[in-house]
Design a protein around this motif. Structure first.
Motif, PDB file in Angstrom:
ATOM      1  N   ILE A   6      12.759  57.779  39.755  1.00  0.00           N
ATOM      2  CA  ILE A   6      13.949  57.500  40.581  1.00  0.00           C
ATOM      3  C   ILE A   6      13.866  58.268  41.895  1.00  0.00           C
ATOM      4  N   ASP A   7      13.485  59.541  41.828  1.00  0.00           N
ATOM      5  CA  ASP A   7      13.341  60.334  43.053  1.00  0.00           C
ATOM      6  C   ASP A   7      12.332  59.697  43.997  1.00  0.00           C
ATOM      7  N   PHE A   8      11.179  59.276  43.443  1.00  0.00           N
ATOM      8  CA  PHE A   8      10.149  58.643  44.273  1.00  0.00           C
ATOM      9  C   PHE A   8      10.673  57.352  44.902  1.00  0.00           C
ATOM     10  N   SER A   9      11.414  56.547  44.136  1.00  0.00           N
ATOM     11  CA  SER A   9      11.914  55.269  44.646  1.00  0.00           C
ATOM     12  C   SER A   9      12.878  55.472  45.801  1.00  0.00           C
ATOM     13  N   ILE A  10      13.671  56.547  45.739  1.00  0.00           N
ATOM     14  CA  ILE A  10      14.640  56.780  46.814  1.00  0.00           C
ATOM     15  C   ILE A  10      13.960  57.405  48.026  1.00  0.00           C
ATOM     16  N   ARG A  11      13.039  58.355  47.802  1.00  0.00           N
ATOM     17  CA  ARG A  11      12.337  58.981  48.924  1.00  0.00           C
ATOM     18  C   ARG A  11      11.407  57.989  49.620  1.00  0.00           C
ATOM     19  N   LEU A  15       8.438  51.864  50.882  1.00  0.00           N
ATOM     20  CA  LEU A  15       7.221  51.554  50.133  1.00  0.00           C
ATOM     21  C   LEU A  15       7.560  50.762  48.866  1.00  0.00           C
ATOM     22  N   VAL A  16       8.680  51.128  48.230  1.00  0.00           N
ATOM     23  CA  VAL A  16       9.116  50.403  47.033  1.00  0.00           C
ATOM     24  C   VAL A  16       9.446  48.956  47.377  1.00  0.00           C
ATOM     25  N   LEU A  17      10.116  48.739  48.497  1.00  0.00           N
ATOM     26  CA  LEU A  17      10.453  47.372  48.896  1.00  0.00           C
ATOM     27  C   LEU A  17       9.194  46.555  49.169  1.00  0.00           C
ATOM     28  N   VAL A  18       8.190  47.196  49.788  1.00  0.00           N
ATOM     29  CA  VAL A  18       6.925  46.486  50.024  1.00  0.00           C
ATOM     30  C   VAL A  18       6.275  46.119  48.692  1.00  0.00           C
ATOM     31  N   LEU A 439      21.175  61.941  48.073  1.00  0.00           N
ATOM     32  CA  LEU A 439      21.381  62.807  46.916  1.00  0.00           C
ATOM     33  C   LEU A 439      22.417  62.204  45.966  1.00  0.00           C
ATOM     34  N   THR A 440      23.466  61.623  46.519  1.00  0.00           N
ATOM     35  CA  THR A 440      24.506  61.017  45.682  1.00  0.00           C
ATOM     36  C   THR A 440      23.964  59.810  44.917  1.00  0.00           C
ATOM     37  N   VAL A 499      16.603  48.827  42.736  1.00  0.00           N
ATOM     38  CA  VAL A 499      18.052  48.934  42.932  1.00  0.00           C
ATOM     39  C   VAL A 499      18.429  50.223  43.652  1.00  0.00           C
ATOM     40  N   PRO A 500      17.988  51.423  43.201  1.00  0.00           N
ATOM     41  CA  PRO A 500      18.358  52.620  43.970  1.00  0.00           C
ATOM     42  C   PRO A 500      17.774  52.624  45.386  1.00  0.00           C
ATOM     43  N   ALA A 501      16.566  52.107  45.547  1.00  0.00           N
ATOM     44  CA  ALA A 501      15.977  52.055  46.893  1.00  0.00           C
ATOM     45  C   ALA A 501      16.793  51.142  47.797  1.00  0.00           C
ATOM     46  N   ALA A 502      17.204  49.979  47.282  1.00  0.00           N
ATOM     47  CA  ALA A 502      17.993  49.041  48.090  1.00  0.00           C
ATOM     48  C   ALA A 502      19.368  49.608  48.406  1.00  0.00           C
ATOM     49  N   ILE A 503      19.979  50.320  47.461  1.00  0.00           N
ATOM     50  CA  ILE A 503      21.287  50.934  47.726  1.00  0.00           C
ATOM     51  C   ILE A 503      21.158  51.980  48.825  1.00  0.00           C
TER      52      ILE A 503
END
Length: 765
Positions: A6-11, A15-18, A439-440, A499-503
């Motif tokens: 999850i941390d990697f997806s948000i940071r 890259l996750v979207l690609v 962070l939230t 989902v977390p990356a898109a949010i």
């Protein structure tokens, strides 16, 4: 590990979207490779061994061919069981292997055993394996027809022999080159052949025999190469052509003679174009015709292959002689398109309903869009998995998808992220900074990730036992479970990453938390009901237990069925007539039978296959056959709302009026699948094993009488195992000895005089 993901997806959200776009692109590419069919292919892993034995009666076929071939197959690795049948001129042994056996490995094993057993078989028989196809292999059928005023090269109307020749030498070679087609089968008409009919009185007068005629034909129909010679530095290839080119050449062949007076074939026999002793015929709308069938290679996309055959057929028609056409009778594309359209409609409506609910309940259109994207992404992920695991797209595999289950985890994460972002903004009294928002989102996702994953895993565990099913059940339901599991796995992965990356990227900075009208209205009804239920909890629990008990009582009275019957759109009828019915008589009986079917306004056309085709994928006697009733689209029926069951009753009533023909009404694919799975075309069959045929017959009749009393059973019958008229020529060995004859000499004369014998081939110029 999940928290780090999850941390990697948000940071690394971009890259996750690609990566997500790459997964979607891969899914779209695999969609073009996805095998598509109407229903799962439930055929077991089997190989048919067909042995052509012209002139052999069923008894000789069983004793001299079927038994040694079937015995030779014993002990093969992964062998499940074998079954066989013996008919006039044909032996078929079907070898069934255990599920999961590679079909090419199985065929290699059988090829080795056939090589070993060939020396035990009578001379002149031909042993070959059936095509690499399944119950869903017959994807395209056509008839070869000529207009009434069309003339052949000799200026005569086209005969069934001419049409069969066109099928074999023009249509068949072109269609066999279509990718995905493993075999082209033909039935109907007559193969072109030259008949040499000796006149016994002429042979006797010249002191010749049938064997002399046969030997003369074989010795005078060959080309010989004699190497080469060199002359003046130039090389000349030497050949001695001796093949006959037609009737005149055959008539000129010398049989014998003496004192300078040759005796030719024309002096002792009549030569002309004749007809074979055929084992199969085809009819269309009451008239005899030639029917071709395209068989699909196992594992191919039936709709794509049928479309390719249809496109090629248009080219083939342009190459046919004037006045001759190849008319499409049946194509699998119609069934597959209808089924896939139904699945697409259900999936689209389901996805639309889920989207509407998401937009109505989440209260934020961006959050709803993010959640909705999980549906197509999960589908692309599932399609890639289906292609990798060779799972076809069909009514069963795609029909079980539930988009509500797919977006369940994403909804939980999105809803909690929205709540935490809104609360944090309200607590601070200002807009959140970029790092605060990330962070939230991270903390909100971690907070609900356990119930989100746990809910998906519970659903996946429910489907896991289905993966252990074997046999027909496994082939039917494992693709469904595999597709659902792949979609749920994809949804879980995208819920943790996309989902977390898109949010973090797309959800706006200014947020407000408020209930929409729908939720406020629901609460007004639900809160009082909840309060009442908590106060009257004993009554509520009692009512629930009583409802459960009543449901269980009703469940015991429900009917049971393996799967609902798929409406294929057309009808397939199994025809059976009196044992011993000749092929010509069976063709004559088709005319009133098919005309009776054409009297129904819902019927577009009807065609039948009698006996055994060129490739014996479905061997039958002349008194048996398959009738295909192609129906018009329902909108063209006089009563478009007429139930299919009522039409079937009308068909049954109409064919019962035809004397001498009995039928069982099913559907084309259903008919073929039943035949390959169990060896019989009925939905249910009881097989009895033993050594004494008379005892087996008596037992079968007793079972039939019991089955006839079962409610819902319709006219059970016993498979015919005897009654075929047989004329035996018993040889008197003492008389043969007086005349100096051997058994083989007499048998050769009878074989050549009645059944005929091949003396070679003629290559038409």
């Amino acid at each position: 590990m999940i928290e780090r993901l999850i941390d990697f997806s948000i940071r690394r959200r971009w890259l996750v979207l690609v990566a997500v776009l790459a997964v979607a692109a891969l899914g779209l590419w695999n969609y073009g490779r996805l095998p598509i069919d109407a229903v799962p292919d439930v055929t077991n892993v089997q190989v048919q061994i067909n042995t052509a034995a012209p002139g052999f009666s069923p008894l000789e076929t069983e004793q001299r061919i079927t038994f040694p071939v079937e015995t030779a197959m014993a002990g093969l690795p992964h062998l499940d069981f074998t079954r066989s049948l013996s008919r006039y001129g044909l032996s078929q042994v079907t070898v069934i292997f255990k599920d999961g056996t590679d079909i090419y490995f199985a065929r290699q094993l059988i090829s080795e055993r056939i090589t070993q057993v060939k020396d035990q078989l009578p001379p002149g028989v031909t042993v070959e394996m059936g095509p690499i196809s399944t119950a869903l292999g017959e994807i395209y059928m056509w008839s070869v027809e000529a207009k009434e005023d069309a003339k052949n090269e000799q200026g005569q109307p086209y005969t069934s022999t001419d049409l069969r020749t066109i099928q074999e030498w023009i249509i068949k070679p072109q269609l066999r080159n279509v990718p995905g087609v493993i075999e082209i089968n033909s039935i109907g008409g007559y193969e072109k052949q030259y008949d040499v009919t000796p006149r016994p009185e002429r042979l006797v007068s010249y002191g010749l025999s049938f064997r002399d005629v046969m030997d003369a034909l074989m010795r005078n129909n060959a080309n010989v190469s004699a190497g080469y010679i060199e002359r003046n530095g130039e090389q000349y290839l030497i050949r001695v052509p001796g093949q006959v080119l037609g009737i005149e050449d055959i008539e000129q062949i010398i049989v014998g003679g003496g004192e300078g007076v040759p005796i030719r074939i024309r002096d002792v026999a009549d030569v002309g174009l004749g007809k074979e002793l055929r084992t199969g015929a085809a009819t269309l709308n009451g008239k005899e015709t030639v029917v071709g069938v395209a068989l699909m290679l196992m594992g191919e996309n039936s709709r794509a292959v049928a479309d390719r055959v249809d496109m090629k057929m248009k080219e083939v028609n342009r190459s046919l002689p004037p006045g001759v056409t190849a008319r499409t009778l049946y194509t699998r594309t119609k069934l597959v398109d209808a089924t896939i359209d139904t699945v697409k409609k259900n999936l689209f409506e389901g996805a639309l309903l889920v989207m509407a609910i998401l937009f109505a309940l989440l209260g934020n259109w961006r959050a709803a869009v993010i959640t909705t994207f999980v549906i197509p992404l999960s589908m692309m992920f599932a399609i890639t998995g289906m292609v990798t695991n060779k799972v076809s797209a069909n009514l069963m595999s795609l029909g079980a998808l539930d988009f509500g289950l797919i977006v369940d985890g994403a909804v939980i994460i999105v809803e909690n992220c929205m709540r935490r972002l809104t609360n944090e903004q309200a607590r601070l009294g200002r807009l959140l900074a970029h790092e605060e928002r990330l962070l939230t989102v991270r903390e909100a996702t971690k907070e609900v990730i356990t119930p989100s994953i746990f809910g998906a895993i519970i659903i996946m565990v429910v489907y896991l036992p289905i993966l252990t099913l074997q046999g027909v059940e496994g082939k039917m339901f494992v693709p469904m479970a595999a597709t659902v599991l792949l979609a749920l796995l994809g949804a879980m992965i995208f819920s943790l990453t996309f989902v977390p990356a898109a949010i973090a990227i797309w959800i706006g900075r200014r947020l407000t938390e408020k209930e929409n009208v729908l939720m406020r209205s629901a609460k007004r009804f639900y809160v009082p009901l909840l309060d009442w239920a908590l106060q009257k909890r004993g009554l509520v629990l009692t009512g629930a237990v009583v409802a459960l008990a009543l449901s269980l009582a009703l469940f015991t009275r429900l009917g049971g069925e393996f799967i609902p019957t798929l409406d294929e759109g057309d009808l397939g009828l199994e025809i059976y007539r009196v044992v011993g019915t000749g092929m010509d008589q069976a063709v004559k009986m088709q005319e009133p039978f098919e005309k009776a079917l054409l009297e129904l306004p819902e019927v577009k056309l009807t065609f039948g296959r009698l006996g055994t085709a060129e490739v014996a994928t479905d061997p039958m006697s002349p008194n048996q056959g398959d009738e295909f009733v192609i129906l018009k689209p329902e909108k063209e029926w006089p009563n478009p709302k007429k139930p299919k069951a009522q039409l079937i009753e009308e068909v049954d009533a109409r064919v019962k009026q035809v004397v001498g023909t009995g039928v069982e009404i099913e559907q084309p694919v259903q008919l073929r699948a039943n035949e390959l799975i169990a060896g019989v075309k009925s939905d249910m069959a009881v097989k009895i094993f033993g050594d004494d045929v008379d005892v087996l017959k008596e037992t079968a009749e007793n079972i039939r009488a019991v089955l006839a009393k079962i409610r819902g059973a319709t006219a059970p019958k016993v498979q015919q195992v005897d009654g075929l008229p047989l004329l035996s020529i018993q040889l008197k060995r003492e008389a043969l000895a007086r005349y100096g004859l051997s058994v083989g000499e007499v048998q050769d004369v009878v074989e050549m005089a009645i059944g005929g014998k091949s003396a070679g081939e003629v290559f038409d110029a």
